[in-house]
Structures are given as C-alpha cells and as structure tokens.
Motif scaffolding. Structure first.
Motif, PDB file in Angstrom:
ATOM      1  N   ASP A  10       0.808  -1.223   0.000  1.00 57.90           N
ATOM      2  CA  ASP A  10       0.000   0.000   0.000  1.00 57.90           C
ATOM      3  C   ASP A  10       0.842   1.274   0.000  1.00 57.90           C
ATOM      4  O   ASP A  10       0.317   2.359  -0.174  1.00 57.90           O
ATOM      5  CB  ASP A  10      -1.027  -0.003   1.147  1.00 57.90           C
ATOM      6  CG  ASP A  10      -0.419  -0.273   2.506  1.00 57.90           C
ATOM      7  OD1 ASP A  10       0.791  -0.027   2.684  1.00 57.90           O
ATOM      8  OD2 ASP A  10      -1.167  -0.730   3.396  1.00 57.90           O
ATOM      9  N   ARG A  11       2.151   1.130   0.170  1.00 59.94           N
ATOM     10  CA  ARG A  11       3.018   2.321   0.052  1.00 59.94           C
ATOM     11  C   ARG A  11       3.510   2.497  -1.387  1.00 59.94           C
ATOM     12  O   ARG A  11       4.194   3.463  -1.694  1.00 59.94           O
ATOM     13  CB  ARG A  11       4.208   2.172   1.004  1.00 59.94           C
ATOM     14  CG  ARG A  11       3.790   2.097   2.467  1.00 59.94           C
ATOM     15  CD  ARG A  11       4.834   1.424   3.321  1.00 59.94           C
ATOM     16  NE  ARG A  11       5.013   0.021   2.922  1.00 59.94           N
ATOM     17  CZ  ARG A  11       5.795  -0.844   3.564  1.00 59.94           C
ATOM     18  NH1 ARG A  11       6.482  -0.471   4.607  1.00 59.94           N
ATOM     19  NH2 ARG A  11       5.897  -2.096   3.143  1.00 59.94           N
ATOM     20  N   LEU A  12       3.204   1.553  -2.226  1.00 58.85           N
ATOM     21  CA  LEU A  12       3.620   1.561  -3.641  1.00 58.85           C
ATOM     22  C   LEU A  12       5.137   1.724  -3.748  1.00 58.85           C
ATOM     23  O   LEU A  12       5.856   0.894  -3.242  1.00 58.85           O
ATOM     24  CB  LEU A  12       2.826   2.624  -4.424  1.00 58.85           C
ATOM     25  CG  LEU A  12       1.316   2.313  -4.508  1.00 58.85           C
ATOM     26  CD1 LEU A  12       0.543   3.500  -5.087  1.00 58.85           C
ATOM     27  CD2 LEU A  12       1.056   1.073  -5.337  1.00 58.85           C
ATOM     28  N   ILE A  13       5.609   2.765  -4.420  1.00 60.82           N
ATOM     29  CA  ILE A  13       7.065   2.902  -4.569  1.00 60.82           C
ATOM     30  C   ILE A  13       7.649   3.497  -3.288  1.00 60.82           C
ATOM     31  O   ILE A  13       7.299   4.606  -2.903  1.00 60.82           O
ATOM     32  CB  ILE A  13       7.405   3.814  -5.765  1.00 60.82           C
ATOM     33  CG1 ILE A  13       6.988   3.135  -7.078  1.00 60.82           C
ATOM     34  CG2 ILE A  13       8.899   4.132  -5.782  1.00 60.82           C
ATOM     35  CD1 ILE A  13       7.184   4.000  -8.306  1.00 60.82           C
ATOM     36  N   HIS A  14       8.518   2.743  -2.636  1.00 60.05           N
ATOM     37  CA  HIS A  14       9.204   3.264  -1.444  1.00 60.05           C
ATOM     38  C   HIS A  14      10.491   2.482  -1.245  1.00 60.05           C
ATOM     39  O   HIS A  14      10.851   1.636  -2.073  1.00 60.05           O
ATOM     40  CB  HIS A  14       8.281   3.199  -0.209  1.00 60.05           C
ATOM     41  CG  HIS A  14       7.984   1.811   0.256  1.00 60.05           C
ATOM     42  ND1 HIS A  14       8.366   1.334   1.480  1.00 60.05           N
ATOM     43  CD2 HIS A  14       7.357   0.784  -0.360  1.00 60.05           C
ATOM     44  CE1 HIS A  14       7.976   0.074   1.599  1.00 60.05           C
ATOM     45  NE2 HIS A  14       7.362  -0.281   0.504  1.00 60.05           N
ATOM     46  N   VAL A  18      12.430  -0.040  -3.883  1.00 55.61           N
ATOM     47  CA  VAL A  18      13.496   0.493  -4.745  1.00 55.61           C
ATOM     48  C   VAL A  18      14.868  -0.031  -4.317  1.00 55.61           C
ATOM     49  O   VAL A  18      15.664  -0.463  -5.150  1.00 55.61           O
ATOM     50  CB  VAL A  18      13.487   2.040  -4.719  1.00 55.61           C
ATOM     51  CG1 VAL A  18      14.635   2.595  -5.553  1.00 55.61           C
ATOM     52  CG2 VAL A  18      12.158   2.577  -5.205  1.00 55.61           C
ATOM     53  N   VAL A  19      15.127   0.002  -3.022  1.00 49.76           N
ATOM     54  CA  VAL A  19      16.439  -0.399  -2.522  1.00 49.76           C
ATOM     55  C   VAL A  19      16.431  -1.867  -2.077  1.00 49.76           C
ATOM     56  O   VAL A  19      17.242  -2.666  -2.538  1.00 49.76           O
ATOM     57  CB  VAL A  19      16.885   0.505  -1.347  1.00 49.76           C
ATOM     58  CG1 VAL A  19      18.273   0.098  -0.867  1.00 49.76           C
ATOM     59  CG2 VAL A  19      16.873   1.966  -1.767  1.00 49.76           C
ATOM     60  N   GLY A  20      15.504  -2.209  -1.184  1.00 48.13           N
ATOM     61  CA  GLY A  20      15.477  -3.553  -0.592  1.00 48.13           C
ATOM     62  C   GLY A  20      15.393  -4.655  -1.643  1.00 48.13           C
ATOM     63  O   GLY A  20      16.150  -5.631  -1.612  1.00 48.13           O
ATOM     64  N   ARG A  48       7.761   9.180  -8.880  1.00 52.24           N
ATOM     65  CA  ARG A  48       8.986   9.152  -9.680  1.00 52.24           C
ATOM     66  C   ARG A  48      10.177   9.689  -8.883  1.00 52.24           C
ATOM     67  O   ARG A  48      11.312   9.270  -9.076  1.00 52.24           O
ATOM     68  CB  ARG A  48       8.777   9.982 -10.946  1.00 52.24           C
ATOM     69  CG  ARG A  48       9.320   9.314 -12.174  1.00 52.24           C
ATOM     70  CD  ARG A  48       9.095  10.139 -13.414  1.00 52.24           C
ATOM     71  NE  ARG A  48       8.206   9.470 -14.336  1.00 52.24           N
ATOM     72  CZ  ARG A  48       7.011   9.917 -14.703  1.00 52.24           C
ATOM     73  NH1 ARG A  48       6.560  11.058 -14.218  1.00 52.24           N
ATOM     74  NH2 ARG A  48       6.262   9.239 -15.537  1.00 52.24           N
ATOM     75  N   MET A  49       9.895  10.649  -7.994  1.00 49.76           N
ATOM     76  CA  MET A  49      10.981  11.277  -7.228  1.00 49.76           C
ATOM     77  C   MET A  49      11.730  10.297  -6.350  1.00 49.76           C
ATOM     78  O   MET A  49      12.875  10.533  -5.982  1.00 49.76           O
ATOM     79  CB  MET A  49      10.425  12.403  -6.360  1.00 49.76           C
ATOM     80  CG  MET A  49      10.223  13.683  -7.111  1.00 49.76           C
ATOM     81  SD  MET A  49       9.802  15.027  -5.986  1.00 49.76           S
ATOM     82  CE  MET A  49      11.341  15.306  -5.140  1.00 49.76           C
ATOM     83  N   GLY A  50      11.084   9.197  -5.986  1.00 51.74           N
ATOM     84  CA  GLY A  50      11.729   8.237  -5.098  1.00 51.74           C
ATOM     85  C   GLY A  50      12.574   7.205  -5.825  1.00 51.74           C
ATOM     86  O   GLY A  50      13.062   6.269  -5.205  1.00 51.74           O
ATOM     87  N   VAL A  51      12.738   7.384  -7.110  1.00 54.99           N
ATOM     88  CA  VAL A  51      13.401   6.347  -7.904  1.00 54.99           C
ATOM     89  C   VAL A  51      14.627   6.938  -8.585  1.00 54.99           C
ATOM     90  O   VAL A  51      14.542   7.995  -9.210  1.00 54.99           O
ATOM     91  CB  VAL A  51      12.421   5.803  -8.973  1.00 54.99           C
ATOM     92  CG1 VAL A  51      13.077   4.712  -9.794  1.00 54.99           C
ATOM     93  CG2 VAL A  51      11.158   5.278  -8.312  1.00 54.99           C
TER      94      VAL A  51
ATOM     95  N   GLY B  67       9.619   7.759  -1.334  1.00 52.52           N
ATOM     96  CA  GLY B  67       9.171   6.792  -0.358  1.00 52.52           C
ATOM     97  C   GLY B  67       7.975   7.305   0.424  1.00 52.52           C
ATOM     98  O   GLY B  67       7.492   8.412   0.193  1.00 52.52           O
ATOM     99  N   SER B  68       7.507   6.470   1.358  1.00 52.44           N
ATOM    100  CA  SER B  68       6.232   6.763   2.009  1.00 52.44           C
ATOM    101  C   SER B  68       6.291   8.017   2.877  1.00 52.44           C
ATOM    102  O   SER B  68       5.327   8.779   2.937  1.00 52.44           O
ATOM    103  CB  SER B  68       5.779   5.562   2.833  1.00 52.44           C
ATOM    104  OG  SER B  68       6.733   5.252   3.829  1.00 52.44           O
ATOM    105  N   CYS B  69       7.409   8.252   3.556  1.00 56.00           N
ATOM    106  CA  CYS B  69       7.522   9.470   4.373  1.00 56.00           C
ATOM    107  C   CYS B  69       7.393  10.691   3.480  1.00 56.00           C
ATOM    108  O   CYS B  69       6.703  11.670   3.803  1.00 56.00           O
ATOM    109  CB  CYS B  69       8.867   9.511   5.102  1.00 56.00           C
ATOM    110  SG  CYS B  69       9.077   8.171   6.274  1.00 56.00           S
TER     111      CYS B  69
END
Lengths: 157, 125
Positions: A10-14, A18-20, A48-51, B67-69
């Motif tokens: 439910d957090r989608l991209i996080h 991306v890392v784990g 997109r910003m998290g990638v 990310g979620s935060c």
C-alpha cells in the motif's frame, strides 16, 4: 529477464521496493499499476521522485497493465510490478491469467483489518480474496524484504 | 506570526533520535515533533502526520526524497497552507532551524537546505 516480482504494497514505490528488492534483483524498471495514480500527473511525479534515474518507472491502469503484461514479461531487463491493494491484484489476475504469483509486501492497519503478520493486516474479505487467488493457481506469499522468509498463505490468510 | 514547528518524518526511529539529539545539544524542547512510518500504510501515516502538525505553520523535515515518508508529507503540504517540505534531514539543519523559527515556512525550508547542505563535506585527511 522478466517481471521478477509482483508485489502488493500500500506504500507503492518506497525504500523497501526500490532499494530492498531493487538492488539485489538489479531492477531496471518498475510498473506501478493503479487507476488513481495513472490519472494524476502530480501523483506520478511524486512517485517518480523516489526512484533513481537509472530505473524506469511506468504507470498503468489495470486495463493497460493487462494489455501490456506480455510486453513487460518479454522485456530483457528485470522489472517489478506493484499494486497498492488486494482488489487491484485480483482485478489484474482476472484480466491477465499469466499472473502466476503475488508477494504481499505491505498491507497495513486500517479499520476492519486484523493483524496477520507485522506488515500484513487484512479484513476477512481480503483474506478470502487472497485464498481465492491461490485456489486459481496464483502463488501468494508474504515477504517484506528479500532477506526475510517468504511466509506461506496458510500462515496469514 | 505564530512560531514555526518542525516535524521530522522518517523511517524507523531516526526522527525520534534527531529530536533527542537537538534537545541534548540546544536544550530546546517542543520545537520538533518526531513521526515514524513504522508499521504505517499511507492512511495511517497521513493521520500521524496530521496529528503531529496540528494547526499553525510547520516545516516537514523528511529523511529521503522519495518513499512513504516523502509522499505522505508532499500530499499533506499540497492540502494545507503554510506547510513546507525539506528532504534529506540532518542534525545540522535542525540545529539551525530551532533558533530561526520566526520566519515563514518557505523561508525556513530554504534556510534548512542551506544549513544542512553546508554540513555535508569531505574533511581533509
């Protein structure tokens, strides 16, 4: 390669995605399947910003994903497909029978849900829908990060 | 203008530890509130964030620019006035922030980026 991970989160991209998972799988693209995000440029920019720039992000509605799945599966690069909830996972599996597995990576507390695992909370209806997926031959396990055990559905739904 | 508050939004206990470190160094308490995403889906994190911010202007200091935060903070800022978001929170920017809270959130956010960025360097061997 192919889509190495079909994930319900439910957090989608996080970070975990991306890392784990992204690092050990050497992921080159992420497909985010969500009708709401697909219809919002602002939400798409946010995710997109998290990638990092070396990972491509695609956004698709459930209908688009069902149509494009064969293309993504044939992609020589490694990818991850993400959905945000069980209903979306079920809708995709119904429209795209080639979906053979789902990783439950994060379904968190909300009114009506009970704790099944530290990172999995489900309503009885959601648990029933997951069991129905399994009955149709979809392999469903829960695992937040790659170093954790893949928990079989009998232990959480 | 009411004095700005800082909300630190992080994975695990990073936010809590930063709040404790700022209090230990400056003696200032109550200017910063920690929010962890531990065990949170999108809805739960939005609720935690809303409770932490309360009313009044605030700067949301987020650990990562994704990310979620981050997504929860950016959504919150979009829906509320007088909220600014800064990513890549570090101790240096928080130490500067707690002494300079008589400005608008946007200005405090710019100042935090400056103070935090200056603290990142390679030291001479």
């Amino acid at each position: 390669m192919t889509l190495a991970l079909y994930r319900i989160d439910d957090r989608l991209i996080h970070g975990q995605v991306v890392v784990g998972w992204g690092q050990p799988l050497n992921v080159s693209f992420i497909v985010l399947v969500d009708d709401e995000v697909r219809s919002s440029d602002w939400e798409q920019d946010l995710y997109r910003m998290g990638v990092p720039p070396n990972i491509e992000v695609r956004f698709a509605s459930v209908d688009e994903a069902a149509r494009e799945l064969a293309v993504w599966e044939a992609d020589p690069r490694v990818g991850i497909l993400l959905v945000g909830d069980i209903d979306t996972a079920v809708a995709l599996a119904e429209r795209a029978p080639q979906v053979r597995r789902f990783n439950v990576g994060g379904v968190h507390h909300r009114a009506g849900r009970t704790e099944r695992l530290r990172f999995v909370y489900l309503t009885d209806d959601e648990a029933r829908k997951l069991r129905a997926l399994v009955a149709r031959g979809v392999d469903v396990t829960a695992q937040d990060v790659p170093t954790a055990r893949a928990v079989p559905i009998s232990e959480f739904a | 203008m009411s004095e700005l508050r800082g909300i630190i939004v992080s994975h695990a206990a990073v936010a809590q530890a930063l709040v404790a470190a700022v209090a230990a160094i400056t003696g200032i308490e109550g200017a910063l509130t920690p929010v962890s995403n531990e065990g949170c889906g999108t809805e739960a994190l939005a609720q935690r964030l809303s409770q932490a911010v309360g009313t009044g202007p605030a700067v949301l200091f987020v650990d990562l620019p994704g990310g979620s935060c981050f997504t929860s903070s950016a959504r919150y800022a979009r829906q509320h006035a007088e909220i600014a978001v800064v990513t890549g929170v570090n101790l240096a920017m928080l130490l500067d922030f707690v002494f300079h809270r008589d400005v608008a959130p946007d200005e405090a956010a710019r100042r935090a980026v400056d103070a935090g960025g200056k603290a990142i360097r390679v030291t001479a061997a």
